[in-house]
Design an enzyme around this catalytic site. Structure first.
Site, mmCIF file in Angstrom:
data_model
loop_
_atom_site.group_PDB
_atom_site.id
_atom_site.type_symbol
_atom_site.label_atom_id
_atom_site.label_comp_id
_atom_site.label_asym_id
_atom_site.label_seq_id
_atom_site.Cartn_x
_atom_site.Cartn_y
_atom_site.Cartn_z
ATOM 1 N N LYS A 168 -26.740 -34.096 -54.508
ATOM 2 C CA LYS A 168 -26.462 -33.664 -53.190
ATOM 3 C C LYS A 168 -27.421 -32.630 -52.547
ATOM 4 O O LYS A 168 -27.850 -32.952 -51.256
ATOM 5 C CB LYS A 168 -25.071 -32.719 -53.427
ATOM 6 C CG LYS A 168 -23.882 -33.634 -53.565
ATOM 7 C CD LYS A 168 -23.294 -34.561 -52.488
ATOM 8 C CE LYS A 168 -22.078 -35.113 -52.703
ATOM 9 N NZ LYS A 168 -21.800 -36.028 -51.425
ATOM 10 N N PHE A 202 -10.135 -39.352 -51.371
ATOM 11 C CA PHE A 202 -9.046 -38.242 -51.094
ATOM 12 C C PHE A 202 -9.390 -37.743 -49.545
ATOM 13 O O PHE A 202 -8.401 -37.578 -48.797
ATOM 14 C CB PHE A 202 -9.151 -37.372 -52.070
ATOM 15 C CG PHE A 202 -8.219 -36.099 -51.658
ATOM 16 C CD1 PHE A 202 -6.775 -36.243 -51.646
ATOM 17 C CD2 PHE A 202 -8.885 -34.985 -51.729
ATOM 18 C CE1 PHE A 202 -6.079 -35.152 -51.415
ATOM 19 C CE2 PHE A 202 -7.842 -33.831 -51.448
ATOM 20 C CZ PHE A 202 -6.494 -33.875 -51.172
ATOM 21 N N ALA A 221 -19.177 -39.073 -57.883
ATOM 22 C CA ALA A 221 -18.551 -37.814 -58.650
ATOM 23 C C ALA A 221 -18.803 -37.527 -60.049
ATOM 24 O O ALA A 221 -18.842 -36.499 -60.606
ATOM 25 C CB ALA A 221 -17.237 -37.297 -58.091
ATOM 26 N N GLY A 250 7.808 -27.126 -63.885
ATOM 27 C CA GLY A 250 8.078 -25.735 -64.278
ATOM 28 C C GLY A 250 7.628 -25.279 -65.433
ATOM 29 O O GLY A 250 8.446 -24.559 -66.494
ATOM 30 N N TYR A 301 -24.865 -33.390 -60.518
ATOM 31 C CA TYR A 301 -24.163 -33.941 -59.451
ATOM 32 C C TYR A 301 -24.565 -33.010 -58.076
ATOM 33 O O TYR A 301 -25.072 -33.693 -57.273
ATOM 34 C CB TYR A 301 -22.607 -33.804 -59.404
ATOM 35 C CG TYR A 301 -21.773 -33.874 -58.337
ATOM 36 C CD1 TYR A 301 -21.801 -35.253 -57.508
ATOM 37 C CD2 TYR A 301 -21.336 -32.924 -57.588
ATOM 38 C CE1 TYR A 301 -20.914 -35.388 -56.438
ATOM 39 C CE2 TYR A 301 -20.507 -32.996 -56.465
ATOM 40 C CZ TYR A 301 -20.589 -34.202 -55.764
ATOM 41 O OH TYR A 301 -19.666 -34.277 -54.566
#
Length: 314
Positions: free
Chosen positions: A142, A10, A72, A187, A138
């Protein structure tokens, strides 16, 4: 030459598009598959992110590495999540950085996570110089990578830049934000009309702009930068803005947060509810001061682009 990892993801895909448009930079990508269907747009080296990988061919002639690739998620039945995360997010990162030094790379930009600071805050927003409190396997991986990179910088002179974003949103965003976008577009009524938390987010365009700024900025060397839209909102306010961006009236039920937390425990969705209801604020004053940087778009504009770009098929 810039080497970009994670270009099919992404964030990485957006960075690559920016680099291709910016004629100052030539770019090479590294990964298991081509980031675009048009291979002529960029050089690509096939490979897996692994502690035993050889990145020499990808690094050859590179001046800067932008390292977006990461693991991830691991399989829910994994018996050693910590080891799996560390193998890719820490060991492979350090291996890439060490080989980068050997190939004469000057700067290594590492996309980390605000989770290194912690899972939530109460008294004040997270700062760049806070004591790190990574809260899961995770974010621990890092943080271990950050420490390894900082030590390598001391030993070799490699310029290391660490960027810790909170939740990144944009058109076709993955995860829970993407689900909220789809719910608002459809909606649907959501039980999120009485959440009085405060959270920082970062629009994809703002994060990419900061990363590109760090490619050449002389004051980015060996710095840790937090990033956000510099505009905090509650989950309820976020959904109201999303509804207005798509031209709909907000459909939010004012369910008390205590009820939501109870529902989370009963359904095994406690982590999701905690993120929806908890506080996570980021202080980016250090980033703005050191780099002279401001988020180029507002949170409102970022949310609008989620829907406009999606309609255009981007």
């Amino acid at each position: 030459m810039i080497l970009l990892t994670g270009a099919t993801g992404f964030v990485g895909r957006a960075i690559l598009k920016n680099l291709i448009k910016n004629m100052r930079f030539s770019v090479r990508t590294f990964g298991r598959s081509l980031p675009f269907s048009e291979p002529d747009l960029t050089q690509h080296v096939y490979g897996n992110l692994d502690a035993d990988a050889d990145y020499t061919g990808a690094l050859l002639g590179s001046d800067v590495v932008i390292h977006c690739a990461a693991m991830a998620h691991v399989h829910k039945d994994s018996t050693d999540k910590k080891s799996e995360f560390n193998r890719v997010n820490c060991a492979a990162t350090i291996k890439l950085a060490k080989q980068a030094v050997e190939q004469g790379v000057k700067r290594f930009i590492f996309i980390s996570s605000i989770g290194v600071n912690g899972g939530h805050n109460q008294q004040r927003a997270f700062r760049f110089d806070d004591i790190s409190q990574p809260w899961d396997e995770y974010t621990q991986s890092k943080y271990a990578a950050e420490l390894g990179l900082q030590q390598l910088a001391k030993e070799t002179g490699l310029e290391v830049v660490i960027i810790r974003p909170p939740l990144v949103y944009g058109a076709n965003a993955p995860g829970n934000f993407g689900k909220l976008v789809q719910a608002v577009k459809a909606g649907k009524w959501l039980p999120l009309g009485a959440i009085h938390n405060q959270r920082s987010f970062v629009a994809l365009d703002n994060l990419v702009d900061l990363i590109i700024t760090c490619v050449t900025h002389p004051h980015a060397t060996n710095q840790t930068f937090l990033v956000s839209d510099d505009q905090d909102v509650s989950t309820t306010q976020l959904l109201e803005k999303m509804s207005r961006a798509v031209g709909k009236s907000p459909r939010l039920l004012p369910v008390p947060m205590s009820w939501l937390r109870l529902a989370g425990k009963l359904t095994g969705k406690q982590a999701v509810i905690d993120r929806l209801c908890g506080n996570l604020q980021v202080d980016i004053s250090h980033t703005k001061t050191i780099l002279g940087w401001q988020p180029p778009i507002s949170l409102e504009e970022g949310i609008k682009r989620c829907f406009i770009e999606d309609k255009e098929g981007c």
